[in-house]
Design a protein around this motif. Structure first.
Motif, PDB file in Angstrom:
ATOM      1  N   LEU A  57       6.406 -16.485  23.050  1.00  0.00           N
ATOM      2  CA  LEU A  57       5.525 -16.625  21.820  1.00  0.00           C
ATOM      3  C   LEU A  57       4.473 -17.747  22.208  1.00  0.00           C
ATOM      4  N   VAL A  93       3.136 -10.877  12.590  1.00  0.00           N
ATOM      5  CA  VAL A  93       4.072 -10.435  13.297  1.00  0.00           C
ATOM      6  C   VAL A  93       4.860 -11.413  14.212  1.00  0.00           C
ATOM      7  N   LEU A  94       4.038 -12.287  14.476  1.00  0.00           N
ATOM      8  CA  LEU A  94       4.446 -13.524  15.277  1.00  0.00           C
ATOM      9  C   LEU A  94       5.716 -14.272  14.362  1.00  0.00           C
ATOM     10  N   SER A  97       8.967 -12.121  14.678  1.00  0.00           N
ATOM     11  CA  SER A  97       9.371 -11.695  16.121  1.00  0.00           C
ATOM     12  C   SER A  97      10.031 -12.822  16.747  1.00  0.00           C
ATOM     13  N   ASP A  98      10.705 -12.514  17.778  1.00  0.00           N
ATOM     14  CA  ASP A  98      11.636 -13.225  18.867  1.00  0.00           C
ATOM     15  C   ASP A  98      10.556 -13.257  20.002  1.00  0.00           C
ATOM     16  N   ASP A  99      10.909 -14.154  20.959  1.00  0.00           N
ATOM     17  CA  ASP A  99      10.253 -14.413  22.180  1.00  0.00           C
ATOM     18  C   ASP A  99      10.397 -13.160  23.000  1.00  0.00           C
ATOM     19  N   ASP A 101      10.583 -10.041  22.279  1.00  0.00           N
ATOM     20  CA  ASP A 101       9.742  -9.137  21.672  1.00  0.00           C
ATOM     21  C   ASP A 101       8.377  -9.115  22.265  1.00  0.00           C
ATOM     22  N   TRP A 102       7.727 -10.134  22.860  1.00  0.00           N
ATOM     23  CA  TRP A 102       6.407 -10.396  23.627  1.00  0.00           C
ATOM     24  C   TRP A 102       6.592 -10.327  24.974  1.00  0.00           C
ATOM     25  N   LEU A 157       6.188  -4.376  14.383  1.00  0.00           N
ATOM     26  CA  LEU A 157       7.045  -5.160  15.344  1.00  0.00           C
ATOM     27  C   LEU A 157       8.072  -3.866  15.889  1.00  0.00           C
ATOM     28  N   SER A 158       8.547  -2.960  14.756  1.00  0.00           N
ATOM     29  CA  SER A 158       9.187  -1.953  15.351  1.00  0.00           C
ATOM     30  C   SER A 158       8.619  -1.255  16.569  1.00  0.00           C
ATOM     31  N   GLN A 161       8.720  -2.778  19.813  1.00  0.00           N
ATOM     32  CA  GLN A 161      10.080  -2.895  20.409  1.00  0.00           C
ATOM     33  C   GLN A 161      10.301  -1.443  20.783  1.00  0.00           C
TER      34      GLN A 161
END
Length: 165
Positions: A57, A93-94, A97-99, A101-102, A157-158, A161
């Motif tokens: 992130l 989106v950030l 989201s979680d770490d 995810d990126w 985001l989906s 993922q």
């Protein structure tokens, strides 16, 4: 200066953008001076801690801040600066989201004022504009993709993922 003209301050962060902060400690001090519930303060503090300590992130936030500074002709061939709407879309989106995810995504500018996310893990990319996005991926030997998908942070985001699996 109107809210649209100010690329630092957005509707979701007017007070934080106006308060000069240089460190996580400054942000935490400010957080405890505003009149919001303890639960909200804890939620914001936890999110800030994740953004500061989450390697992926933090990398994306740094990259986004850099992309925000690109001026017209940043590539020497007439590229447009990245649209404020696009920057705001990435921020949305950030925010959800979680770490993790990126972990496998790189964020880069496109010459048409949009951004591109490219997977480091597989052959996949997502192009994000102000109102919509498109994607392409090669999964299990098959080409998949779709154009002109209306932007919403949860759907975007989906997709990230799902393409990262």
């Amino acid at each position: 200066m109107s809210m649209e003209e100010n690329d630092v301050m957005t509707a979701g962060e007017p007070a934080l953008a106006a308060y000069p902060m240089t460190s996580y400690a400054d942000v935490m001090y400010y957080l405890h001076t505003i009149d919001i519930s303890r639960e909200d303060k804890e939620r914001v503090a936890n999110r800030l801690k994740l953004e500061v300590t989450g390697v992926n992130l933090s990398r994306i936030f740094d990259r986004l801040n850099h992309l925000r500074t690109l001026q017209a002709d940043w590539d020497g061939r007439g590229a447009l600066p990245i649209s404020r709407k696009v920057i705001n879309n990435v921020r949305q989106v950030l925010a959800i989201s979680d770490d993790a995810d990126w972990k496998d995504w790189m964020l880069s500018p496109n010459v048409n004022a949009t951004v591109m996310l490219q997977s480091k893990k597989r052959r996949a990319s997502i192009s994000l504009g102000g109102e919509e996005y498109s994607y392409y991926a090669r999964i299990d030997g098959k080409d998949i993709g779709e154009n002109h998908i209306d932007f919403n942070p949860a759907g975007f985001l989906s997709l990230m993922q799902n393409l990262d699996r």
